[in-house]
Write a protein that holds these residues in place. Sequence first.
Motif, PDB file in Angstrom:
ATOM      1  N   THR A 141       0.829  -1.196   0.000  1.00  0.00           N
ATOM      2  CA  THR A 141       0.000   0.000   0.000  1.00  0.00           C
ATOM      3  C   THR A 141       0.865   1.249   0.000  1.00  0.00           C
ATOM      4  OG1 THR A 141      -0.094   0.105   2.418  1.00  0.00           O
ATOM      5  CG2 THR A 141      -1.884  -1.090   1.307  1.00  0.00           C
TER       6      THR A 141
ATOM      7  N   ASP B 266      -4.217   0.773  -2.461  1.00  0.00           N
ATOM      8  CA  ASP B 266      -3.767  -0.614  -2.375  1.00  0.00           C
ATOM      9  C   ASP B 266      -3.180  -1.086  -3.701  1.00  0.00           C
ATOM     10  OD1 ASP B 266      -5.883  -1.412  -4.058  1.00  0.00           O
ATOM     11  OD2 ASP B 266      -7.106  -2.180  -2.413  1.00  0.00           O
TER      12      ASP B 266
ATOM     13  N   ASP C 160      -7.187   0.671  -5.672  1.00  0.00           N
ATOM     14  CA  ASP C 160      -8.397   1.086  -4.970  1.00  0.00           C
ATOM     15  C   ASP C 160      -8.005   1.983  -3.802  1.00  0.00           C
ATOM     16  OD1 ASP C 160      -9.980  -0.385  -6.714  1.00  0.00           O
ATOM     17  OD2 ASP C 160      -9.921  -2.173  -5.448  1.00  0.00           O
TER      18      ASP C 160
ATOM     19  N   THR D 216      -8.868   3.727   0.047  1.00  0.00           N
ATOM     20  CA  THR D 216      -9.553   3.628   1.328  1.00  0.00           C
ATOM     21  C   THR D 216      -9.299   4.939   2.057  1.00  0.00           C
ATOM     22  OG1 THR D 216      -9.206   1.240   1.399  1.00  0.00           O
ATOM     23  CG2 THR D 216      -9.784   2.314   3.467  1.00  0.00           C
TER      24      THR D 216
ATOM     25  N   PRO E  69     -14.379   2.809   7.314  1.00  0.00           N
ATOM     26  CA  PRO E  69     -13.793   3.614   6.238  1.00  0.00           C
ATOM     27  C   PRO E  69     -14.625   3.619   4.955  1.00  0.00           C
ATOM     28  CG  PRO E  69     -12.574   1.577   6.504  1.00  0.00           C
ATOM     29  CD  PRO E  69     -13.585   1.630   7.618  1.00  0.00           C
TER      30      PRO E  69
ATOM     31  N   ARG F 239     -14.605   3.361   0.875  1.00  0.00           N
ATOM     32  CA  ARG F 239     -13.810   2.687  -0.159  1.00  0.00           C
ATOM     33  C   ARG F 239     -14.194   3.242  -1.518  1.00  0.00           C
ATOM     34  NH1 ARG F 239     -10.181  -1.223  -0.008  1.00  0.00           N
ATOM     35  NH2 ARG F 239     -11.243  -2.259  -1.672  1.00  0.00           N
TER      36      ARG F 239
ATOM     37  N   ARG G 181     -13.552   1.909  -5.235  1.00  0.00           N
ATOM     38  CA  ARG G 181     -13.007   0.858  -6.097  1.00  0.00           C
ATOM     39  C   ARG G 181     -13.002   1.375  -7.525  1.00  0.00           C
ATOM     40  NH1 ARG G 181     -15.287  -4.889  -4.802  1.00  0.00           N
ATOM     41  NH2 ARG G 181     -13.909  -5.222  -6.560  1.00  0.00           N
TER      42      ARG G 181
END
Length: 185
Positions: free
Chosen positions: A68, A97, A101, A103, A127, A129, A131
């Motif tokens: 990450t 990540d 994606d 976060t 959290p 997200r 995507r």
Amino acid sequence: MTRYAVLLLLGIAAASYYFANLPVSSPPPRDRGVELTGVKLRLYPSSDPKAEWVFYAARIENSPAKQTSVATGLREGARYVDGELDLTLDAPEVTIDRNDDLTLPYAVIRIPRECYEIKLGGEGEPPVRIRQDRGFYAPTFTLTGPGISVRGERFRSDFKLEEAQWENGEDIVEMDNVKECAPNE
């Protein structure tokens, strides 16, 4: 004496052969990778080839072990599609990540073409997200725009807000209070 020398030499040769053929384990990945300060980061998601994310951050730290990168002190975040501004993003930090994606602890998304502002999540909540191949996921949200305000939980939506879904919603439409949108302000 010669016999002891030969036995010692054979023992050394056998030990050398044994140790030379032991498997060598690779070192574990480092917990900390590269740390950069005062950074402009461009992210080109492989699952969304038309998109480009641009982040200006006070610090970006890469973690090879976790695969990450964490951008903190975010001063500006934006998503461009085919070179045109799609949305802006405000958040205290962004974790990227290995699949590109995102976060975030919480975020504010602004979509200038629609004059929408979407507050995703909040302090103390799970959290948010983002995507790249699907869009937004947030525990709570508030969407505001000209003449509209929507609140709800378990928000899921694509980037264009065409397939938005949520639960326990509260919708407020104020047709008398519709103001003209000025997206370039």
